[in-house]
Design a protein around this motif. Structure first.
Motif, mmCIF file in Angstrom:
data_model
loop_
_atom_site.group_PDB
_atom_site.id
_atom_site.type_symbol
_atom_site.label_atom_id
_atom_site.label_comp_id
_atom_site.label_asym_id
_atom_site.label_seq_id
_atom_site.Cartn_x
_atom_site.Cartn_y
_atom_site.Cartn_z
ATOM 1 N N TYR A 1 40.887 29.872 41.630
ATOM 2 C CA TYR A 1 40.467 31.100 41.538
ATOM 3 C C TYR A 1 40.866 31.741 40.173
ATOM 4 C CZ TYR A 1 39.112 30.431 46.499
ATOM 5 O OH TYR A 1 38.347 30.548 47.747
ATOM 6 N N ARG A 2 39.674 32.434 40.028
ATOM 7 C CA ARG A 2 40.608 33.940 38.434
ATOM 8 C C ARG A 2 39.530 34.986 38.708
ATOM 9 N NH1 ARG A 2 36.173 31.486 33.858
ATOM 10 N NH2 ARG A 2 34.367 32.332 34.771
ATOM 11 N N GLN A 3 40.411 35.306 38.689
ATOM 12 C CA GLN A 3 40.418 37.796 38.134
ATOM 13 C C GLN A 3 40.752 38.233 37.314
ATOM 14 O OE1 GLN A 3 42.408 39.302 41.424
ATOM 15 N NE2 GLN A 3 40.307 40.901 41.860
ATOM 16 N N ALA A 4 39.150 38.615 37.030
ATOM 17 C CA ALA A 4 39.054 39.191 35.635
ATOM 18 C C ALA A 4 39.376 40.894 35.687
ATOM 19 C CB ALA A 4 38.008 39.402 34.735
ATOM 20 N N PRO A 5 39.480 41.600 35.023
ATOM 21 C CA PRO A 5 39.890 42.881 35.156
ATOM 22 C C PRO A 5 38.394 43.829 35.554
ATOM 23 C CG PRO A 5 40.901 42.520 33.604
ATOM 24 C CD PRO A 5 40.027 41.723 33.484
ATOM 25 N N ASP B 1 35.757 33.979 29.945
ATOM 26 C CA ASP B 1 37.012 32.734 30.715
ATOM 27 C C ASP B 1 38.260 33.738 30.669
ATOM 28 O OD1 ASP B 1 35.811 30.126 29.538
ATOM 29 O OD2 ASP B 1 35.388 30.499 30.963
ATOM 30 N N THR B 2 38.190 35.040 30.065
ATOM 31 C CA THR B 2 39.576 35.743 30.198
ATOM 32 C C THR B 2 39.980 36.492 31.918
ATOM 33 O OG1 THR B 2 39.822 36.347 28.084
ATOM 34 C CG2 THR B 2 40.678 38.047 29.824
ATOM 35 N N ALA B 3 40.978 35.702 32.606
ATOM 36 C CA ALA B 3 41.338 36.496 33.592
ATOM 37 C C ALA B 3 43.010 36.185 34.279
ATOM 38 C CB ALA B 3 40.298 35.837 34.472
ATOM 39 N N VAL B 4 43.326 36.635 35.028
ATOM 40 C CA VAL B 4 44.352 35.663 35.145
ATOM 41 C C VAL B 4 43.492 34.516 36.935
ATOM 42 C CG1 VAL B 4 46.059 36.236 37.570
ATOM 43 C CG2 VAL B 4 45.241 38.254 35.865
ATOM 44 N N LYS C 1 36.849 42.683 38.584
ATOM 45 C CA LYS C 1 36.285 41.808 39.177
ATOM 46 C C LYS C 1 36.171 41.311 40.098
ATOM 47 C CE LYS C 1 32.786 40.680 34.990
ATOM 48 N NZ LYS C 1 32.287 39.602 34.042
ATOM 49 N N GLN C 2 35.209 41.345 40.833
ATOM 50 C CA GLN C 2 36.590 39.908 42.182
ATOM 51 C C GLN C 2 36.661 38.972 41.953
ATOM 52 O OE1 GLN C 2 33.305 40.560 45.418
ATOM 53 N NE2 GLN C 2 34.539 41.743 46.162
ATOM 54 N N ARG C 3 38.191 38.358 42.165
ATOM 55 C CA ARG C 3 38.367 37.086 42.500
ATOM 56 C C ARG C 3 37.727 36.219 42.736
ATOM 57 N NH1 ARG C 3 44.097 36.015 44.940
ATOM 58 N NH2 ARG C 3 44.553 38.141 43.646
#
Length: 115
Positions: free
Chosen positions: A37-41, A89-92, A43-45
């Motif tokens: 998964y990813r979560q951007a600032p 694509d920047t995200a955790v 935004k939802q995961r």
């Protein structure tokens, strides 16, 4: 005790590649589906990619053709190869699995793509 530990994130320029890893312990790794998964600032995961115990894969439309999920059952590790990275694509990035009746998440790894 189930643990998922991600690694491999970092800062890269657009168009470059990164490979994320998620090492699992406390589960029978070869039989479980693994997810990225990813979560951007702000935004939802969101679900990025899934690989089943049998090796079937599925991807979000936004990453199809650029990202590849794979697994090494001997190392209890799932990978996310990310090519042609874009600033969006920047995200955790997190890995997740379900064991028994519970969901388990890693701590996340930051991916930052500069333009």
């Amino acid at each position: 005790q189930v643990q998922l530990v991600e690694s491999g994130g970092g800062l890269v320029q657009a168009g470059k590649s990164l490979r994320l890893s998620c090492a699992a312990s406390g589960i029978v790794f070869r039989i479980v589906a693994m997810n990225w998964y990813r979560q951007a600032p702000g935004k939802q995961r969101e679900l990025v990619a899934t690989i089943t115990g049998g090796g079937s894969t599925n991807y979000a439309d936004s990453v199809k053709g650029r990202f590849t999920i794979s697994r090494d059952n001997a190392k209890n590790t799932v990978y996310l190869q990310m090519n042609s990275l874009k600033p969006e694509d920047t995200a955790v990035y997190y890995c997740r699995t379900t064991w028994g009746t519970r969901d388990y998440w890693g701590q996340g790894t930051q991916v930052t793509v500069s333009s």
